[in-house]
Design an enzyme around this catalytic site. Structure first.
Site, PDB file in Angstrom:
ATOM      1  CE  LYS A 115      -2.474   3.298   2.418  1.00 10.48           C
ATOM      2  NZ  LYS A 115      -2.084   4.262   3.484  1.00 10.48           N
TER       3      LYS A 115
ATOM      4  CG  ASP B 249      -7.098   3.238   3.031  1.00 12.87           C
ATOM      5  OD1 ASP B 249      -8.201   2.954   2.498  1.00 12.87           O
ATOM      6  OD2 ASP B 249      -6.794   4.397   3.348  1.00 12.87           O
TER       7      ASP B 249
END
Length: 213
Positions: free
Chosen positions: A121, A139
Protein backbone atom coordinates in the site's frame (compact mmCIF):
# COMPACT_ATOMS: atom_id res chain seq x y z
CA UNK A 1 -27.42 -1.99 -11.63
CA UNK A 2 -24.68 -4.25 -12.87
CA UNK A 3 -21.30 -3.96 -11.18
CA UNK A 4 -19.79 -1.99 -14.11
CA UNK A 5 -22.79 0.37 -14.01
CA UNK A 6 -22.28 0.85 -10.28
CA UNK A 7 -18.60 1.59 -10.86
CA UNK A 8 -19.42 4.13 -13.57
CA UNK A 9 -21.92 5.82 -11.26
CA UNK A 10 -19.40 5.98 -8.41
CA UNK A 11 -16.73 7.39 -10.70
CA UNK A 12 -19.05 10.06 -12.08
CA UNK A 13 -20.35 11.13 -8.66
CA UNK A 14 -16.88 11.29 -7.12
CA UNK A 15 -15.63 13.43 -9.98
CA UNK A 16 -18.53 15.81 -9.37
CA UNK A 17 -17.86 15.95 -5.63
CA UNK A 18 -14.06 16.06 -5.73
CA UNK A 19 -12.77 17.46 -9.03
CA UNK A 20 -9.54 18.41 -7.27
CA UNK A 21 -7.63 15.86 -5.18
CA UNK A 22 -4.76 17.41 -3.22
CA UNK A 23 -2.47 14.88 -1.58
CA UNK A 24 -3.45 14.81 2.10
CA UNK A 25 0.08 14.22 3.43
CA UNK A 26 2.36 17.27 3.39
CA UNK A 27 5.64 16.61 1.58
CA UNK A 28 8.15 18.24 -0.76
CA UNK A 29 9.53 15.29 -2.73
CA UNK A 30 9.44 11.51 -3.07
CA UNK A 31 11.53 10.91 0.06
CA UNK A 32 9.43 13.08 2.37
CA UNK A 33 6.28 11.53 0.89
CA UNK A 34 7.66 8.03 1.53
CA UNK A 35 8.38 8.89 5.17
CA UNK A 36 4.98 10.55 5.64
CA UNK A 37 3.14 7.54 4.22
CA UNK A 38 5.16 5.19 6.42
CA UNK A 39 4.23 7.28 9.47
CA UNK A 40 0.54 7.26 8.52
CA UNK A 41 0.17 3.56 9.34
CA UNK A 42 -2.40 3.40 12.16
CA UNK A 43 -2.20 7.19 12.44
CA UNK A 44 -4.29 9.99 10.97
CA UNK A 45 -2.98 12.20 8.18
CA UNK A 46 -3.68 15.23 10.38
CA UNK A 47 -1.39 13.88 13.11
CA UNK A 48 1.32 12.99 10.59
CA UNK A 49 1.22 16.52 9.18
CA UNK A 50 1.68 17.87 12.71
CA UNK A 51 4.76 15.68 13.28
CA UNK A 52 6.66 15.79 9.98
CA UNK A 53 7.69 19.49 10.06
CA UNK A 54 9.91 18.83 13.09
CA UNK A 55 11.27 15.61 11.60
CA UNK A 56 12.02 17.15 8.21
CA UNK A 57 13.55 20.22 9.79
CA UNK A 58 16.02 17.79 11.36
CA UNK A 59 16.54 15.79 8.16
CA UNK A 60 14.70 15.82 4.85
CA UNK A 61 17.02 13.67 2.71
CA UNK A 62 18.15 10.06 3.07
CA UNK A 63 21.73 11.27 3.50
CA UNK A 64 20.79 13.48 6.44
CA UNK A 65 18.26 11.07 7.96
CA UNK A 66 20.68 8.15 8.14
CA UNK A 67 22.92 10.28 10.39
CA UNK A 68 20.16 11.10 12.90
CA UNK A 69 20.26 8.76 15.92
CA UNK A 70 17.35 6.35 15.83
CA UNK A 71 16.42 7.35 19.38
CA UNK A 72 16.02 10.97 18.26
CA UNK A 73 13.77 9.96 15.37
CA UNK A 74 11.71 7.85 17.76
CA UNK A 75 11.19 10.75 20.14
CA UNK A 76 10.08 13.11 17.35
CA UNK A 77 7.58 10.66 15.85
CA UNK A 78 6.29 9.23 19.13
CA UNK A 79 2.83 10.87 18.79
CA UNK A 80 2.26 8.89 15.56
CA UNK A 81 2.34 5.58 17.42
CA UNK A 82 4.46 2.49 16.76
CA UNK A 83 7.48 4.76 17.12
CA UNK A 84 10.05 2.00 17.83
CA UNK A 85 9.18 0.14 14.62
CA UNK A 86 8.75 3.26 12.51
CA UNK A 87 11.96 4.93 13.70
CA UNK A 88 13.93 1.76 12.98
CA UNK A 89 12.39 1.52 9.50
CA UNK A 90 13.10 5.19 8.72
CA UNK A 91 16.72 4.89 9.81
CA UNK A 92 17.36 1.66 7.94
CA UNK A 93 15.56 2.59 4.72
CA UNK A 94 17.43 5.90 4.58
CA UNK A 95 20.73 4.05 4.69
CA UNK A 96 19.57 1.60 2.03
CA UNK A 97 18.48 4.45 -0.25
CA UNK A 98 21.95 5.99 0.04
CA UNK A 99 23.93 2.78 -0.27
CA UNK A 100 21.86 0.96 -2.88
CA UNK A 101 19.87 3.61 -4.78
CA UNK A 102 22.20 6.59 -5.02
CA UNK A 103 20.29 8.53 -2.39
CA UNK A 104 17.05 8.57 -4.35
CA UNK A 105 13.70 6.87 -3.97
CA UNK A 106 13.34 4.17 -6.63
CA UNK A 107 10.33 4.39 -8.93
CA UNK A 108 9.92 0.63 -8.78
CA UNK A 109 7.38 -1.43 -6.85
CA UNK A 110 9.71 -4.30 -6.01
CA UNK A 111 12.51 -2.00 -4.85
CA UNK A 112 10.12 0.04 -2.71
CA UNK A 113 8.49 -3.00 -1.13
CA UNK A 114 11.95 -4.35 -0.25
CA UNK A 115 12.56 -1.32 1.99
CA UNK A 116 12.01 -1.68 5.76
CA UNK A 117 8.52 -0.67 6.81
CA UNK A 118 7.25 -0.32 3.24
CA UNK A 119 4.43 -2.59 2.19
CA UNK A 120 2.42 -2.76 -1.00
CA UNK A 121 0.00 0.00 0.00
CA UNK A 122 2.80 2.43 0.89
CA UNK A 123 4.66 1.59 -2.31
CA UNK A 124 1.47 2.14 -4.30
CA UNK A 125 0.94 5.59 -2.78
CA UNK A 126 4.51 6.63 -3.57
CA UNK A 127 4.37 5.25 -7.11
CA UNK A 128 1.06 6.97 -7.86
CA UNK A 129 1.54 10.29 -6.09
CA UNK A 130 5.29 10.84 -6.44
CA UNK A 131 5.91 9.28 -9.85
CA UNK A 132 2.51 9.31 -11.55
CA UNK A 133 2.55 5.56 -12.17
CA UNK A 134 -0.99 4.11 -12.26
CA UNK A 135 -1.66 2.34 -8.96
CA UNK A 136 -4.68 1.80 -6.76
CA UNK A 137 -3.62 1.93 -3.10
CA UNK A 138 -6.34 0.23 -1.09
CA UNK A 139 -6.48 0.80 2.65
CA UNK A 140 -9.14 -0.36 5.09
CA UNK A 141 -11.31 2.68 4.28
CA UNK A 142 -11.40 2.02 0.53
CA UNK A 143 -11.91 -1.68 1.27
CA UNK A 144 -14.95 -0.77 3.40
CA UNK A 145 -16.52 1.51 0.80
CA UNK A 146 -15.94 -0.94 -2.05
CA UNK A 147 -17.89 -3.47 -0.02
CA UNK A 148 -20.68 -1.01 0.84
CA UNK A 149 -21.03 -0.06 -2.80
CA UNK A 150 -20.95 -3.72 -3.85
CA UNK A 151 -17.95 -3.18 -6.10
CA UNK A 152 -16.03 -5.97 -4.42
CA UNK A 153 -16.74 -8.89 -2.13
CA UNK A 154 -13.04 -9.26 -1.38
CA UNK A 155 -12.17 -10.59 2.07
CA UNK A 156 -9.01 -8.46 2.18
CA UNK A 157 -7.45 -5.37 0.62
CA UNK A 158 -5.49 -7.47 -1.89
CA UNK A 159 -8.63 -8.91 -3.46
CA UNK A 160 -10.42 -5.56 -3.29
CA UNK A 161 -7.55 -3.87 -5.12
CA UNK A 162 -7.70 -6.54 -7.80
CA UNK A 163 -11.46 -6.09 -8.21
CA UNK A 164 -11.30 -2.29 -8.39
CA UNK A 165 -8.53 -2.34 -10.97
CA UNK A 166 -10.75 -4.46 -13.20
CA UNK A 167 -13.71 -2.11 -12.81
CA UNK A 168 -12.11 1.29 -13.33
CA UNK A 169 -9.97 2.61 -16.22
CA UNK A 170 -6.26 2.61 -15.51
CA UNK A 171 -6.01 6.36 -16.06
CA UNK A 172 -8.52 6.94 -13.22
CA UNK A 173 -6.77 4.88 -10.53
CA UNK A 174 -4.47 7.53 -9.04
CA UNK A 175 -7.15 10.19 -8.65
CA UNK A 176 -9.96 7.81 -7.79
CA UNK A 177 -8.30 6.32 -4.73
CA UNK A 178 -7.95 9.81 -3.25
CA UNK A 179 -11.54 10.68 -4.15
CA UNK A 180 -12.80 7.59 -2.32
CA UNK A 181 -10.75 8.51 0.75
CA UNK A 182 -12.12 12.06 0.74
CA UNK A 183 -15.66 10.75 0.33
CA UNK A 184 -15.31 8.28 3.18
CA UNK A 185 -14.07 10.98 5.53
CA UNK A 186 -16.89 13.35 4.66
CA UNK A 187 -19.87 11.04 4.24
CA UNK A 188 -19.23 7.39 4.96
CA UNK A 189 -16.89 6.80 7.90
CA UNK A 190 -15.81 3.62 9.66
CA UNK A 191 -18.27 4.46 12.44
CA UNK A 192 -21.15 3.96 10.07
CA UNK A 193 -23.06 5.26 7.09
CA UNK A 194 -26.03 7.55 7.52
CA UNK A 195 -28.18 6.56 4.58
CA UNK A 196 -30.17 9.75 4.88
CA UNK A 197 -27.07 11.85 4.12
CA UNK A 198 -24.59 9.64 2.23
CA UNK A 199 -25.24 10.40 -1.48
CA UNK A 200 -23.64 7.37 -3.11
CA UNK A 201 -24.95 4.81 -0.60
CA UNK A 202 -28.41 6.33 -0.92
CA UNK A 203 -28.27 6.22 -4.71
CA UNK A 204 -26.86 2.73 -4.99
CA UNK A 205 -28.75 0.96 -2.22
CA UNK A 206 -31.79 3.19 -1.74
CA UNK A 207 -30.80 3.20 1.93
CA UNK A 208 -33.02 5.53 3.92
CA UNK A 209 -31.81 4.95 7.47
CA UNK A 210 -28.41 4.97 9.19
CA UNK A 211 -26.40 1.77 8.96
CA UNK A 212 -23.18 0.50 10.52
CA UNK A 213 -21.98 -1.74 7.71
Amino acid sequence: MTKPERAAHVSRRLEELYPETPIPLDHTDSFTLLIAVLLSAQCTDVRVNQITPALFARANTPQAMMKVPEEEIREIIRPCGLSPQKSSAISRLSRILVEEHGGGVPADFDALEALPGVGHKTASVVMSQAFGVPAFPVDTHIHRLAKRWKLSSGKNVVQTERDLKKLFPRDRWNKLHLQIIFYGREYCSARGCDGTKCPICRELSERKTPAKS
